[in-house]
Each structure stands twice: as structure tokens, then as C-alpha cells.
Design an enzyme around this catalytic site. Structure first.
Site, PDB file in Angstrom:
ATOM      1  CG  ASP A   1      -4.670   1.574  12.891  1.00 18.40           C
ATOM      2  OD1 ASP A   1      -4.690   1.695  14.124  1.00 18.40           O
ATOM      3  OD2 ASP A   1      -4.341   0.513  12.316  1.00 18.40           O
TER       4      ASP A   1
ATOM      5  CG  ASP B   1      -2.111  -0.885   1.119  1.00 14.90           C
ATOM      6  OD1 ASP B   1      -2.451  -1.274  -0.011  1.00 14.90           O
ATOM      7  OD2 ASP B   1      -2.686  -1.209   2.170  1.00 14.90           O
TER       8      ASP B   1
ATOM      9  CB  SER C   1      -4.607  -7.039   7.212  1.00 13.99           C
ATOM     10  OG  SER C   1      -4.327  -5.797   7.813  1.00 13.99           O
TER      11      SER C   1
ATOM     12  NE  ARG D   1      -1.533   2.602  12.971  1.00 14.79           N
ATOM     13  CZ  ARG D   1      -0.853   1.479  12.923  1.00 14.79           C
ATOM     14  NH1 ARG D   1       0.193   1.296  13.711  1.00 14.79           N
ATOM     15  NH2 ARG D   1      -1.171   0.518  12.073  1.00 14.79           N
TER      16      ARG D   1
HETATM   17  N1  ARG Z   1      -8.144  -3.936  15.934  1.00 11.63           N
HETATM   18  C1  ARG Z   1      -6.951  -3.373  16.456  1.00 11.63           C
HETATM   19  C2  ARG Z   1      -7.110  -1.899  16.673  1.00 11.63           C
HETATM   20  O1  ARG Z   1      -8.037  -1.318  16.208  1.00 11.63           O
HETATM   21  C3  ARG Z   1      -5.745  -3.721  15.591  1.00 11.63           C
HETATM   22  C4  ARG Z   1      -5.657  -2.943  14.334  1.00 11.63           C
HETATM   23  C5  ARG Z   1      -4.518  -3.371  13.488  1.00 11.63           C
HETATM   24  N2  ARG Z   1      -4.214  -2.372  12.476  1.00 11.63           N
HETATM   25  C6  ARG Z   1      -3.962  -2.639  11.247  1.00 11.63           C
HETATM   26  N3  ARG Z   1      -3.760  -1.638  10.445  1.00 11.63           N
HETATM   27  N4  ARG Z   1      -3.903  -3.863  10.784  1.00 11.63           N
HETATM   28  O2  ARG Z   1      -6.304  -1.298  17.320  1.00 11.63           O
END
Ligand code: ARG
Length: 434
Positions: free
Chosen positions: A155, A45, A207, A126
Site C-alpha cells: 500500500d 494507527d 489487520s 489505493r
Molecule cells: N495483500 C493485499 C494487497 O497487497 C491486501 C492488502 C491489505 N492492506 C492492508 N493495509 N491491510 O493488495
């Protein structure tokens, strides 16, 4: 959306249309973008983005890659790839120390857990990544920050909320959210533009997001709630059924609520987390199969591997309970839960988080001591506790003679007063129902 069949060569020419209504003031219009700070992971990406931003916006790109302790990453390779794709520069920042000290440490003190199982590793990472993006954007003269989040996750909320809060002068673009390329189109675009695609391209991989504090997998069969985990998803933790037949006990020593030593050996937090993770992984500890209520309304399943968090949080919680009174122990979980929710929901910079932190830190001043945990085939169980501040007196608690310190004869008097209102209320109800 047009009804035209998708053609990767035209499909990707989708800069936000000039003049289209902007749904947030921080979103960049094409003519506002001249130099972009791209949060770059080296994956498909963000590699496609690196090239696409240069072409579509006629803009320069500065890449930023943040090391939060994701295992097995070769940052020289990531940097080389960014430069090869035309980045002006690629900054690689080792933020492990800061991540542990400023983000994981408060999370430990807050027993941070969202939805009974998710220790927030991504949610904690993040705001730091976005804060660094702001710093590097300012330092390198960028007007815009670009990230690779989709429109369906948490995110995007965490990153954009951070930028909007810390740097109102900066704009944001999120190409993956707006360009409507599917994976096949991205691969076609990558091929066309000489972007190396690693791994097989036949089927979409899981992912993945990971850092020092844990790893998540999403996508593929995980989206089928009735599908039990396939073995190949577990890349950190040994499956419990093949973990060693011999248990192992580890001892974690805490000072003021933070782990400072493993089995008597003092360590910095980053090294300690890595060492604990190592032990947990070996014994199959920290697998979580989780259904989660996202901020953006969706309910999603994640597979988490959180060996270090599973052990450290368990030990911390135990020690906190031992050193707190019944009243503190009943009160704090509600604040912890609020703390975790704010962090989950992308509001790291919300003042309430700091207010809660102040209380949480105050409680943790006295959380000193050592907890022994036995690891065995997926379980982590507290077996020993020791604290100079334990609100515990073996003389009082013992079933044998307590030497006059606790008068058992006083208990019936206490019980009568303690239950007085309940007894009265019960009597009234009995009277009224005849
Ligand atoms: N579900 C978790 C969260 O919202 C993990 C997210 C993982 N992020 C990703 N871009 N794959 O914090």
C-alpha cells in the site's frame, strides 16, 4: 536502533532526524512540514498519527476519510474523533460511485486477478484514495500527505507512487514506517494523549482492509502457513458448511462488458455489486486463502472474502469467452495479467495500463448478454449463457444433422494440412535416431 529499553514516552519522539540522508526526494524533512493532509481511517494507527504529527512537527492536520464502501463504518464517529484529536477539519468523501465506475469497472473488463485468487480490491482503492489526498491537500493548502502504511506492504508503494506521479510538489510522511512504535507503545501513547482505543487491547486484532470489492485479513495465525483458517476470520461470507442446503441461481446481464442488471432488474454498479455480494455471502461464495508475492519482496498469506468479485468476474469471463474468437480468447488473458500486475504493483498511472485498457475496452464492446450462476455451499458455477453476440451457432455445433452448413467431409483434408509440419518433423527425428 539504540540498545536502550523502550519507553513509550521517549520512544515516540522520532521525527526523521534533520539532516539525515533522505532516501526519496518526496519524503518531507521536518522543517518542510507545516500543514499535513492525513489519510484518516479512525483506527489506532492513524489516530495516534493525528496527534503525533501535531506534536512532533508542530504542524496542523487536515484529515481525509474516504468511503469506498467498507461495510459498517460510521463516518460521523470517525469525523468526531478526528476533530476531537485536534484536526483542523475532517473531510469525509463518499467515493463509492467513482470507485465503481473508474476502478472496479475496468477491473471487471480486465478479469482482474493477481496470483490466481486476489481480485485487487485494495490495489484498486489505493490510487483513488491517494488521488483524493492530492486533491484535498491542494484545496486545503497542505504541503505534505501522511498515510498509515507500514514499510512492509504494497500500500505504501501504491500511495506514494500516486503522490509522486500526480503531485511532485507535495511531500510525504509515513510515521508508522519510521516511528518504530510497537502496538503496545501505540496503545500507551494513545492512553497518554486521551485517544480512545476501541475493542480489546490485550491481543492484536487481524489487520483488515475492505471496500465494496472485497475484504482482506492478515496477521495473527494467518502468518502460520500450516494453520487452517479459524472461523472468526470470516466476517462477510457465511462458512460454506453452514450455508443454505438449497442452491440459488442468479442471472447477471452485461452490456459492453459491465454488469447492468441482476435477475432482470437494472441497477447502478454500486448497488448491483452490493446485491451480488449479499447473495454470495449467504451461500459461502468468495473465500480465498492466498499466498501472495508482494512488490517489496515478501511472500505473505492473506485471507480474502470476495463474494461479489467471485461471481461477477466468473460471469464476465464466461460471456467474454462466448463472444470472442479462439484467437481473441487466447490473446487477452496475457494482457489481463499484465494489467492486473501493474495495478497490483502500484502503477495505476502508468501509460501502459491505459494502452492495455484501450484494447480491453475494444474487446468488451461486444460483451453483451446474460449469464446464470448457481450458488451452493461455497461454489459459484455457470449454468446458463445467452448473448446476441455469441460466436456460436447451434446449427453448426449440433451432433445431429447440421444441414450442410458445416461439411464434415472437409475435416480430413483440414487435418492432413494442419498436422503436416508435425508429421514431417516427426519423420526427420525418426530417421536421425536410426
Ligand atoms: N495483500 C493485499 C494487497 O497487497 C491486501 C492488502 C491489505 N492492506 C492492508 N493495509 N491491510 O493488495
Amino acid at each position: 536502533m539504540s540498545d536502550q529499553p523502550r519507553d513509550p514516552r521517549t520512544e515516540v519522539h522520532r521525527v526523521a532526524q534533520p539532516g539525515a540522508a533522505r532516501v526519496a526526494s518526496y519524503l518531507a524533512q521536518p522543517d518542510e512540514v507545516s500543514r499535513v493532509l492525513l489519510l484518516y481511517s479512525g483506527g489506532l494507527d492513524t489516530s495516534v498519527m493525528l496527534k503525533w504529527i501535531q506534536d512532533e512537527y508542530d504542524a496542523e492536520v487536515v484529515a481525509l476519510t474516504v468511503n469506498l464502501g467498507q461495510p459498517g463504518e460510521d463516518y460521523e464517529v470517525v469525523k468526531g474523533k478526528a476533530l476531537q484529536l485536534g484536526a483542523l477539519d475532517c473531510h469525509v468523501v463518499d467515493a463509492r460511485e467513482e470507485f465503481a465506475r473508474e476502478y472496479i469497472a475496468p477491473a471487471i473488463k480486465a478479469n482482474a486477478d493477481y496470483g490466481d485468487g486476489y481480485p485487487l480490491f485494495t490495489a484498486l482503492g489505493r490510487p483513488l484514495i491517494a488521488k483524493l489526498a492530492v486533491e484535498y491537500a491542494r484545496r486545503t493548502g497542505c504541503d505534505t500527505i501522511a498515510h498509515g502504511c507500514t514499510g512492509k506492504g504494497n500500500d505504501q508503494v501504491r500511495i506514494e507512487a500516486t503522490v509522486a506521479t500526480l503531485a511532485p510538489e507535495l511531500k510525504v510522511i509515513a510515521p508508522v514506517r519510521s516511528w518504530q512504535m510497537g502496538r503496545d507503545e501505540e496503545i500507551a501513547y494513545a492512553r497518554q494523549h486521551g485517544i480512545p482505543v476501541k475493542g480489546g487491547t490485550e491481543s492484536a486484532p487481524y489487520s483488515i482492509d475492505d471496500n465494496l470489492w472485497g475484504r482482506s485479513s492478515e496477521g495473527k495465525w494467518i502468518e502460520d502457513l500450516s494453520h487452517a483458517p479459524d472461523d472468526d476470520v470470516f466476517q462477510l461470507v457465511t462458512r460454506p458448511e453452514v450455508a443454505p442446503d438449497e442452491p440459488e441461481v442468479l442471472e447477471l446481464t452485461f452490456e459492453a462488458g459491465l454488469p447492468v442488471a441482476l435477475n432482470g432488474e437494472r441497477m447502478e454498479l454500486v448497488a448491483l455489486i452490493e446485491a451480488v455480494a449479499e447473495l454470495g455471502m449467504r451461500h459461502g461464495v468468495g473465500i480465498v486463502d492466498h499466498i501472495e508475492d508482494r512488490i517489496v519482496g515478501l511472500k505473505v498469506r492473506d485471507i480474502y472474502e470476495v463474494p461479489a468479485a467471485a461471481i461477477i468476474l466468473k460471469a464476465h469471463r464466461e460471456l467474454e469467452r462466448l463472444t470472442g474468437t479462439i484467437h481473441q480468447n487466447q490473446f487477452k488473458p496475457a494482457l489481463d495479467q499484465k494489467w492486473a500486475y501493474l495495478v497490483y504493483a502500484g502503477l495505476w498511472w502508468e501509460p501502459l495500463r491505459e494502452d492495455l485498457q484501450a484494447y480491453i475496452d475494444h474487446v468488451n464492446r461486444r460483451v453483451d448478454g446474460t449469464i446464470g450462476i448457481k450458488l451452493f455451499k461455497g461454489s459459484a458455477r455457470v449454468v446458463t449463457r445467452e448473448s446476441p453476440n455469441a460466436v456460436y451457432d447451434p446449427q453448426l455445433a449440433t451432433f445431429s444433422e447440421s444441414g450442410g452448413l458445416f461439411s464434415q467431409n472437409a475435416s480430413p483434408g483440414f487435418i492432413e494440412l494442419w498436422s503436416l509440419q508435425s508429421a514431417l518433423a516427426h519423420r526427420m527425428r525418426a530417421r536421425d535416431s536410426g
